[in-house]
Design a protein around this motif. Structure first.
Motif, PDB file in Angstrom:
ATOM      1  N   LEU A 192       0.862  -1.191   0.000  1.00 27.06           N
ATOM      2  CA  LEU A 192       0.000   0.000   0.000  1.00 27.06           C
ATOM      3  C   LEU A 192       0.894   1.235   0.000  1.00 27.06           C
ATOM      4  O   LEU A 192       1.787   1.353   0.823  1.00 27.06           O
ATOM      5  N   TYR A 193       0.651   2.145  -0.947  1.00 25.40           N
ATOM      6  CA  TYR A 193       1.465   3.349  -1.041  1.00 25.40           C
ATOM      7  C   TYR A 193       0.592   4.602  -0.998  1.00 25.40           C
ATOM      8  O   TYR A 193      -0.604   4.557  -1.348  1.00 25.40           O
ATOM      9  N   ALA A 194       1.179   5.712  -0.553  1.00 27.15           N
ATOM     10  CA  ALA A 194       0.448   6.968  -0.414  1.00 27.15           C
ATOM     11  C   ALA A 194       0.218   7.611  -1.774  1.00 27.15           C
ATOM     12  O   ALA A 194       1.141   7.729  -2.580  1.00 27.15           O
ATOM     13  N   THR A 195      -1.012   8.029  -2.042  1.00 32.90           N
ATOM     14  CA  THR A 195      -1.333   8.691  -3.311  1.00 32.90           C
ATOM     15  C   THR A 195      -1.223  10.206  -3.204  1.00 32.90           C
ATOM     16  O   THR A 195      -1.415  10.914  -4.182  1.00 32.90           O
ATOM     17  N   ARG A 196      -0.937  10.676  -2.012  1.00 39.80           N
ATOM     18  CA  ARG A 196      -0.703  12.100  -1.750  1.00 39.80           C
ATOM     19  C   ARG A 196       0.076  12.196  -0.446  1.00 39.80           C
ATOM     20  O   ARG A 196       0.345  11.167   0.192  1.00 39.80           O
TER      21      ARG A 196
END
Length: 226
Positions: A192-196
């Motif tokens: 899971l990665y940050a989109t902002r």
């Protein structure tokens, strides 16, 4: 860079990027929160679970009546549509079943359902939101990001429960998930990665992207969720 970030999530000790505690959503259980402010694109946590691969590529290439059979029963038991911890992997195909890790053991760390699992592998506890979604999923083959010597303690394992994988139209036989189908290069995972930019103490949300008719576990709340 991708290989390095995923490897760091598995290292002990590691920087704690997220925390698991009571979600701010009404009626929800655990939630995942940013332990510090993180930048867009940062890898935050892995999604644990048993990996069920898609049809083998050599089978998909031939129209011989072969049929995928692994989308009915989940590795953790029960019907797929009743399992809220199924994560379909868009990039590599197949899916992860994280239900067995709601209470379980990963990398030698055990916990009960009411306890908090290791923070590097808590992606299955991220709750749904459309408007406030701030993370996304990226899936990968473990063999592409880690060499074999670093694949000893992973949060994922290949399905091997004796259930049917697919019907082979050429041989007219069913292929089952057994030790014989344990092909290490198939093993896949998800991060899971940050989109902002996500600020410290902010809860992480993933847009589950479900389509109607909704699965059993999402009926009654999903359509009205923001």
């Amino acid at each position: 860079v991708i290989k390095k970030e995923i490897h760091q999530l598995l290292c002990k000790p590691r920087q704690q990027l997220v925390e698991v505690r009571q979600s701010r959503l009404k009626g929800a259980g655990h939630g995942v929160f940013a332990a510090s402010t993180v930048l867009e694109g940062s890898f935050l946590c892995l999604y644990p679970g048993i990996y069920t691969p898609p049809l083998p590529s050599h089978v998909m290439m031939i129209d011989d009546g072969s049929k995928y059979m692994a989308n009915i029963t989940a590795p953790s038991g029960g019907a797929i549509e009743e399992n809220a911890y199924i994560l379909n992997l868009q990039e590599v195909g197949g899916y992860l079943d994280g239900r067995a890790h709601v209470a379980g053991n990963i990398n030698g760390q055990a916990w009960e359902e009411e306890e908090v699992p290791p923070t590097a592998v808590c992606g299955h506890l991220i709750n749904h939101s459309v408007k406030e979604a701030n993370v996304q999923v990226w899936s990968f083959r473990w063999s592409d990001v880690l060499d074999r010597q670093n694949q000893k303690e992973l949060p994922n394992e290949l399905r091997c429960d004796g259930s049917p994988w697919y019907f082979d139209g050429r041989s007219e036989e069913v292929v089952w998930f057994t030790k014989a189908t344990q092909i290490p290069t198939l093993l896949s995972g998800a991060v899971l990665y940050a989109t902002r930019t996500v600020f410290q103490e902010e809860e992480l949300y993933l847009n589950y992207g479900l389509d109607a008719p909704y699965p059993v576990w999402a009926q009654g709340w999903y359509e009205g969720a923001s």
